[in-house]
Design a protein around this motif. Structure first.
Motif, short mmCIF file in Angstrom:
data_model
loop_
_atom_site.label_atom_id
_atom_site.label_comp_id
_atom_site.label_asym_id
_atom_site.label_seq_id
_atom_site.Cartn_x
_atom_site.Cartn_y
_atom_site.Cartn_z
N LEU A 44 0.83 -1.20 0.00
CA LEU A 44 0.00 0.00 0.00
C LEU A 44 0.87 1.26 0.00
CD1 LEU A 44 -2.77 -1.08 2.54
CD2 LEU A 44 -3.01 -0.84 0.06
N LEU A 45 1.92 1.25 0.81
CA LEU A 45 2.84 2.39 0.86
C LEU A 45 3.50 2.62 -0.49
CD1 LEU A 45 5.41 3.09 3.69
CD2 LEU A 45 6.13 3.16 1.30
N SER A 46 3.98 1.55 -1.10
CA SER A 46 4.69 1.67 -2.37
C SER A 46 3.79 2.17 -3.48
CB SER A 46 5.29 0.31 -2.74
OG SER A 46 5.91 0.37 -4.00
N ILE A 47 2.60 1.58 -3.60
CA ILE A 47 1.72 1.95 -4.70
C ILE A 47 1.16 3.35 -4.49
CG2 ILE A 47 -0.53 1.11 -3.85
CD1 ILE A 47 0.99 0.52 -7.33
N GLY A 48 0.92 3.74 -3.24
CA GLY A 48 0.45 5.10 -2.96
C GLY A 48 1.51 6.13 -3.30
N PHE A 49 2.76 5.85 -2.91
CA PHE A 49 3.85 6.79 -3.18
C PHE A 49 4.07 6.95 -4.68
CE2 PHE A 49 8.25 7.95 -3.93
CZ PHE A 49 8.45 8.98 -3.02
N LYS A 50 4.12 5.84 -5.40
CA LYS A 50 4.36 5.92 -6.85
C LYS A 50 3.20 6.64 -7.54
CE LYS A 50 5.17 1.50 -7.42
NZ LYS A 50 5.47 0.22 -8.12
N GLY A 51 1.98 6.37 -7.09
CA GLY A 51 0.83 7.05 -7.69
C GLY A 51 0.86 8.54 -7.45
N GLY A 52 1.22 8.94 -6.24
CA GLY A 52 1.30 10.37 -5.92
C GLY A 52 2.38 11.06 -6.71
N ASN A 53 3.52 10.38 -6.89
CA ASN A 53 4.61 10.96 -7.66
C ASN A 53 4.23 11.14 -9.12
OD1 ASN A 53 7.79 10.47 -8.89
ND2 ASN A 53 7.48 11.84 -7.15
N GLU A 54 3.50 10.17 -9.68
CA GLU A 54 3.02 10.31 -11.05
C GLU A 54 1.98 11.42 -11.15
OE1 GLU A 54 1.91 7.00 -13.41
OE2 GLU A 54 3.32 5.64 -12.46
N LEU A 55 1.14 11.51 -10.14
CA LEU A 55 0.10 12.54 -10.14
C LEU A 55 0.72 13.94 -10.13
CD1 LEU A 55 -2.95 13.07 -10.01
CD2 LEU A 55 -2.78 12.99 -7.52
N SER A 56 1.87 14.09 -9.48
CA SER A 56 2.53 15.41 -9.41
C SER A 56 3.02 15.86 -10.78
CB SER A 56 3.71 15.35 -8.44
OG SER A 56 4.75 14.53 -8.94
N HIS A 57 3.17 14.92 -11.73
CA HIS A 57 3.61 15.26 -13.07
C HIS A 57 2.44 15.35 -14.05
CE1 HIS A 57 7.28 13.54 -11.21
NE2 HIS A 57 7.91 14.44 -11.95
N SER A 58 1.23 15.21 -13.54
CA SER A 58 0.05 15.25 -14.41
C SER A 58 -0.65 16.59 -14.31
CB SER A 58 -0.94 14.13 -14.02
OG SER A 58 -0.31 12.87 -14.06
N ASP A 59 -1.24 17.01 -15.40
CA ASP A 59 -2.05 18.23 -15.39
C ASP A 59 -3.43 17.87 -14.85
OD1 ASP A 59 -0.04 19.77 -16.56
OD2 ASP A 59 -0.65 19.18 -18.58
N ALA A 60 -3.92 18.67 -13.92
CA ALA A 60 -5.23 18.42 -13.31
C ALA A 60 -6.33 18.78 -14.30
CB ALA A 60 -5.37 19.23 -12.02
N GLY A 61 -6.51 17.93 -15.29
CA GLY A 61 -7.49 18.18 -16.35
C GLY A 61 -8.82 17.52 -16.09
N GLY A 62 -9.67 17.56 -17.12
CA GLY A 62 -11.01 17.02 -17.01
C GLY A 62 -11.05 15.53 -16.74
N GLU A 63 -10.07 14.79 -17.29
CA GLU A 63 -10.10 13.33 -17.10
C GLU A 63 -9.99 12.96 -15.63
OE1 GLU A 63 -7.31 9.44 -17.94
OE2 GLU A 63 -7.35 11.00 -19.50
N ILE A 64 -9.16 13.69 -14.89
CA ILE A 64 -9.00 13.39 -13.46
C ILE A 64 -10.30 13.60 -12.71
CG2 ILE A 64 -7.87 14.10 -11.33
CD1 ILE A 64 -5.35 14.61 -12.95
N TYR A 65 -10.97 14.74 -12.97
CA TYR A 65 -12.23 15.04 -12.28
C TYR A 65 -13.31 14.03 -12.65
CZ TYR A 65 -9.85 19.46 -11.39
OH TYR A 65 -8.94 20.40 -11.00
N TRP A 66 -13.41 13.70 -13.93
CA TRP A 66 -14.40 12.71 -14.37
C TRP A 66 -14.11 11.34 -13.80
CZ3 TRP A 66 -19.01 13.77 -15.91
CH2 TRP A 66 -19.28 14.91 -16.64
N SER A 67 -12.84 11.01 -13.65
CA SER A 67 -12.47 9.72 -13.08
C SER A 67 -12.90 9.62 -11.62
CB SER A 67 -10.95 9.51 -13.18
OG SER A 67 -10.54 9.43 -14.52
N LEU A 68 -12.68 10.69 -10.87
CA LEU A 68 -13.09 10.70 -9.47
C LEU A 68 -14.61 10.57 -9.34
CD1 LEU A 68 -10.75 13.55 -8.16
CD2 LEU A 68 -10.48 11.11 -7.80
#
Length: 321
Positions: A44-68
């Motif tokens: 859980l720690l590993s996958i959360g950290f890697k996901g957060g690091n990838e998220l920091s390089h992503s633009d907070a666009g419409g796909e993210i909001y629609w996904s949530l």
């Protein structure tokens, strides 16, 4: 169909099958409880950290909001229609508990799907970690609402505290750890993330293989409980995940073209919680029988998703896209 069967050669999936077989032939193979807990924390720690690091390089666009929004929608809708299917054979409390389990998600199934994507060199968005975390609580709350609404009139005064249920859901250790790791990964710089890469990435698949071996042993032990209860529950645990997973896959294909993101949505829709929901239902709905909803999620739906579901959805996505 050749591609579908080739996907089953993922070593992590084969270790899971090895564990199931061990339990069925009464082999004394087992993973120490403390080791199992440590590995689950690590994953859980590993996958959360890697996901957060990838998220920091992503633009907070419409796909993210629609996904949530799609994640919350699935977590709220799946318990409703599954409840009315289950009411044909089960009472209100058991129907609500099982419905909540199938509306919620399995973090281990999610992690296994991510390992599968890495095996296939397919990418996914870091925001999918947040989607998974958000899907835990809504399903539990909806399940409690259904029980409160449809329970017998003589039990109407025995209302369940939504505040307590919501607090328990959000304060679940798995949700807390993966959200916390997501935030830490988001805040970490590239240099800092690279510094712990040997821990978060290089040894990930090895630990996952050991953990799935353990989960295979545990799942195999629960198979007998389902057979003793009802063929209806057995068939429900096998087929409903494919209904939910395929629906999630098709809806996700409307908001993203990422193979990895669509696969993760499919497995989130298909999976059933055997950690967060049982813990919540034990306190909130003591009349619900854990001998029903726990074996269904862990003994049937989990192995079906890991062995067949993940490669099936990947094959289906490739054909659709």
């Amino acid at each position: 169909m050749t591609g579908l069967f080739e996907n089953l050669t993922n070593p992590a999936l084969l270790f899971f099958i090895l564990g199931v077989v061990a339990s069925q032939i009464k082999n004394d193979l087992s993973i120490p409880e403390n080791s199992s807990k440590f590995i689950s924390i690590y994953l859980l720690l590993s996958i959360g950290f890697k996901g957060g690091n990838e998220l920091s390089h992503s633009d907070a666009g419409g796909e993210i909001y629609w996904s949530l929004l799609l994640g919350i929608f699935l977590a709220a809708v799946v318990p409703v229609f599954t409840y009315f299917i289950l009411r044909r054979k089960l009472n209100t409390e058991n129907s609500g508990a099982v419905a909540a389990a199938y509306g919620s998600v399995s973090a281990v199934t999610f992690v296994t799907a991510i390992s599968f994507l890495e095996f296939k060199t397919a990418t996914f968005g870091g925001h999918m970690i947040a989607v998974m975390a958000l899907m835990e609580a809504p399903a539990i709350v909806v399940g409690i609402m259904l029980i409160n609404t449809f329970r017998d009139s003589k039990d109407k005064d025995d209302k369940i505290s939504f505040g307590g249920v919501l607090k328990h859901s959000l304060n679940n250790a798995s949700v807390y750890l993966i959200i916390g790791s997501l935030i830490i990964g988001y805040l970490a710089s590239d240099q800092q993330a690279e510094g712990i890469k040997p821990f978060t990435t290089d040894i990930f698949k090895g630990f996952l293989s050991v953990f799935l071996l353990d989960m295979g042993i545990r799942s195999g032990r629960h198979l007998g409980g389902i057979k003793e209860n009802s063929w209806f529950l057995l068939l429900f645990g096998i087929f409903i995940p494919f209904v939910n997973g395929t629906a999630a896959l098709l809806l996700a294909s409307l908001i993203t073209e990422s193979v990895g993101n669509i696969l993760l949505f499919a497995i989130l829709g298909a999976s059933a919680s055997y950690i967060a929901v049982p813990a919540a239902m034990k306190n909130a709905v003591p009349k619900a029988n854990p001998g029903i909803y726990l074996p269904m999620a862990l003994g049937i739906t989990f192995p079906v998703n890991v062995i067949i579901g993940i490669p099936f959805y990947f094959y289906l996505i490739e054909k659709i896209l």
